[in-house]
Write an enzyme that holds these catalytic residues in place. Sequence first.
Site, short mmCIF file in Angstrom:
data_model
loop_
_atom_site.label_atom_id
_atom_site.label_comp_id
_atom_site.label_asym_id
_atom_site.label_seq_id
_atom_site.Cartn_x
_atom_site.Cartn_y
_atom_site.Cartn_z
N GLU A 38 -12.52 35.96 23.84
CA GLU A 38 -12.43 37.06 22.88
C GLU A 38 -13.48 38.13 23.23
O GLU A 38 -14.68 37.89 22.99
CB GLU A 38 -12.76 36.57 21.46
N GLY A 77 -8.30 41.37 17.99
CA GLY A 77 -7.42 42.52 17.73
C GLY A 77 -5.94 42.23 17.73
O GLY A 77 -5.12 43.16 17.69
N ILE A 85 -12.88 42.44 18.53
CA ILE A 85 -12.70 41.59 17.35
C ILE A 85 -12.60 42.47 16.09
O ILE A 85 -13.42 43.35 15.87
CB ILE A 85 -13.86 40.57 17.22
N HIS A 97 -18.50 30.69 18.34
CA HIS A 97 -17.76 31.94 18.06
C HIS A 97 -18.70 33.13 18.25
O HIS A 97 -19.91 33.02 17.99
CB HIS A 97 -17.23 31.91 16.61
O1 G3P Z 1 -11.82 34.03 15.66
C1 G3P Z 1 -10.88 35.03 15.73
C2 G3P Z 1 -11.42 36.34 16.00
O2 G3P Z 1 -12.73 36.53 16.25
C3 G3P Z 1 -10.51 37.45 16.23
O3 G3P Z 1 -10.63 38.22 15.10
O4 G3P Z 1 -9.87 39.77 13.42
O5 G3P Z 1 -9.72 40.36 15.82
O6 G3P Z 1 -8.18 38.63 14.90
P1 G3P Z 1 -9.54 39.31 14.81
#
Ligand code: G3P
Length: 219
Positions: free
Chosen positions: A136, A176, A141, A88
Amino acid sequence: MFIINCKNYEEISGDKILKFVKIVEKVSKKYKVKIAIAPPQHLIGLVSNSKIPIFAQHVDNSKVGSTTGYVIPELLKKSKVTGSLINHSEHRISSEDISKLVMKLRELKMISVVCVKDVVEAKKYSKLNPDYIAIEPPELIGSGKAVSNEKPEIIIKAADAVNSANNNTKILCGAGIVSGQDVSKALELGSEGILVASGIIKAKNWKKIIEEFSKAMNN
Ligand code: G3P
């Protein structure tokens, strides 16, 4: 499928994770959508009897026996953990470890989700044939600005890269994503599922938002 990474958000700390998992179980059953949850590592035992797949947020390339503080695939499997995120953006590991862990999870019949930050990495790691590659862009994020709106081309290109590298790996995207619309757009662009954290965990009404995501997955 979508995977909810609970990260270390206070909202799911301690017993609160149990309430969260119950809601996810109900929504998953009602909408017949596969939803996996990755709780904080120390809470895995609390929810491992759940009816939905439980993933680890991270796994270490370390061995059974005399090792301390590592989270290892073999013991996760014994605790009924179905799969794990690997690499991650908030917990990056070496490419050697990524490769060994994908192989190890495959041997154990566990699901591997290799997280990547860009198309170059998507291409590189899809050669390992993990079950999923999750793309991602790190800067999105937790931003509330969905990758599917901000960087649609990255999903299209990553899906192409993964699909041309092999037949088995599926592509997920994340960063996001906060609404059903964001989910629908990601699926239209070629993603086969979603990796999400804050958009669900920090929402005021968990049931409502998980239902919204599930409906979008079904359309
Ligand atoms: O692992 C999921 C991630 O990194 C995305 O985070 O808070 O943008 O949905 P978020």
